[in-house]
Design a protein around this motif. Structure first.
Motif, PDB file in Angstrom:
ATOM      1  N   LEU A  52      -8.910   4.252  21.949  1.00 38.32           N
ATOM      2  CA  LEU A  52      -7.735   4.736  22.670  1.00 38.32           C
ATOM      3  C   LEU A  52      -7.644   6.261  22.584  1.00 38.32           C
ATOM      4  CD1 LEU A  52      -5.117   4.061  24.204  1.00 38.32           C
ATOM      5  CD2 LEU A  52      -4.019   3.788  21.981  1.00 38.32           C
ATOM      6  N   ALA A  53      -7.822   6.803  21.393  1.00 31.80           N
ATOM      7  CA  ALA A  53      -7.753   8.250  21.201  1.00 31.80           C
ATOM      8  C   ALA A  53      -8.847   8.964  21.991  1.00 31.80           C
ATOM      9  CB  ALA A  53      -7.874   8.584  19.714  1.00 31.80           C
ATOM     10  N   ALA A  55     -10.345   7.968  24.729  1.00 32.93           N
ATOM     11  CA  ALA A  55     -10.023   7.943  26.158  1.00 32.93           C
ATOM     12  C   ALA A  55      -8.998   9.017  26.507  1.00 32.93           C
ATOM     13  CB  ALA A  55      -9.504   6.561  26.558  1.00 32.93           C
ATOM     14  N   ALA A  56      -7.964   9.121  25.710  1.00 37.41           N
ATOM     15  CA  ALA A  56      -6.919  10.111  25.995  1.00 37.41           C
ATOM     16  C   ALA A  56      -7.446  11.538  25.873  1.00 37.41           C
ATOM     17  CB  ALA A  56      -5.742   9.910  25.050  1.00 37.41           C
ATOM     18  N   ALA A  57      -8.287  11.789  24.882  1.00 37.79           N
ATOM     19  CA  ALA A  57      -8.778  13.150  24.644  1.00 37.79           C
ATOM     20  C   ALA A  57      -9.862  13.567  25.629  1.00 37.79           C
ATOM     21  CB  ALA A  57      -9.305  13.263  23.219  1.00 37.79           C
ATOM     22  N   TYR A  59     -10.614  11.956  28.875  1.00 38.40           N
ATOM     23  CA  TYR A  59     -10.405  11.762  30.301  1.00 38.40           C
ATOM     24  C   TYR A  59      -9.461  12.808  30.859  1.00 38.40           C
ATOM     25  CZ  TYR A  59     -12.728   7.259  29.842  1.00 38.40           C
ATOM     26  OH  TYR A  59     -13.636   6.269  29.592  1.00 38.40           O
ATOM     27  N   SER A  61      -7.537  12.787  33.288  1.00 40.35           N
ATOM     28  CA  SER A  61      -6.216  12.300  33.695  1.00 40.35           C
ATOM     29  C   SER A  61      -5.177  12.505  32.602  1.00 40.35           C
ATOM     30  CB  SER A  61      -6.274  10.806  34.025  1.00 40.35           C
ATOM     31  OG  SER A  61      -7.108  10.587  35.120  1.00 40.35           O
ATOM     32  N   PHE A  62      -5.611  12.412  31.345  1.00 40.16           N
ATOM     33  CA  PHE A  62      -4.689  12.564  30.229  1.00 40.16           C
ATOM     34  C   PHE A  62      -4.646  13.989  29.692  1.00 40.16           C
ATOM     35  CE2 PHE A  62      -6.132   8.090  29.845  1.00 40.16           C
ATOM     36  CZ  PHE A  62      -4.929   7.498  30.159  1.00 40.16           C
ATOM     37  N   ALA A  63      -5.756  14.692  29.746  1.00 35.34           N
ATOM     38  CA  ALA A  63      -5.841  16.035  29.176  1.00 35.34           C
ATOM     39  C   ALA A  63      -6.495  16.986  30.168  1.00 35.34           C
ATOM     40  CB  ALA A  63      -6.642  15.997  27.881  1.00 35.34           C
ATOM     41  N   ILE A  86      -4.146  17.015  23.729  1.00 37.68           N
ATOM     42  CA  ILE A  86      -3.245  15.890  23.503  1.00 37.68           C
ATOM     43  C   ILE A  86      -2.619  16.078  22.126  1.00 37.68           C
ATOM     44  CG2 ILE A  86      -3.069  13.383  23.204  1.00 37.68           C
ATOM     45  CD1 ILE A  86      -3.902  13.978  25.972  1.00 37.68           C
ATOM     46  N   LEU A  89      -0.134  10.144  20.826  1.00 38.90           N
ATOM     47  CA  LEU A  89      -0.058   8.970  21.691  1.00 38.90           C
ATOM     48  C   LEU A  89       0.877   7.979  21.031  1.00 38.90           C
ATOM     49  CD1 LEU A  89      -3.847   8.308  22.348  1.00 38.90           C
ATOM     50  CD2 LEU A  89      -2.227   9.303  23.944  1.00 38.90           C
TER      51      LEU A  89
END
Length: 141
Positions: A52-53, A55-57, A59, A61-63, A86, A89
């Protein structure tokens, strides 16, 4: 400045804290753990939260980075924001909260704090503020 064990023990003093871990999201390994794991195994939880971390860091779209260039601010740019793209989350389940707080270090790290809170007893706002302080003061040895 607290080390890993002290940081995790302090995170466990938050109201409703069930478990805490420091995780390397590039490898999925737990560098330290305290309390319980949602699935009974800290290593499994570390690997799952690392996905999860990551993907957020990673991609856009998130960062998202700046519209031009390589996504990094130019040195000396007065509009540049320091720190990871980021901050944290939050995953809300029927019974709890999972707060992942990215840790900024002097070296190129991929580390985050994971705090699991009981939903009926935890204070999400307090947990976010406290994890921010813990992440800022954490000394990785």
């Amino acid at each position: 400045m607290p080390g890993i064990d002290e940081c995790l023990l302090e995170a466990m003093t938050l109201p409703g804290a069930r478990g805490a871990a420091l995780v390397d999201w590039s490898s999925g390994l737990a560098l330290g753990t305290a309390g319980e794991s949602p699935v009974g195994d800290h290593e499994t939880t570390a690997a799952e939260t690392a996905e999860l971390a990551r993907a957020a860091a990673e991609y856009e779209s998130f960062a998202p980075g700046p519209p031009d260039g390589d996504g990094r601010p130019a040195p000396g740019d007065p509009g540049a924001v320091e720190g990871p793209p980021i901050e944290d989350l939050i995953v809300t389940t029927r019974t709890g909260y999972h707060v992942l707080r990215f840790v900024e270090t002097s070296f190129d790290s991929s580390v985050f704090l994971h705090l699991w809170l009981d939903r009926s007893q935890g204070n999400l706002a307090l947990a976010r503020l406290r994890l921010r302080d813990l992440a800022e003061g954490l000394v990785l040895r």
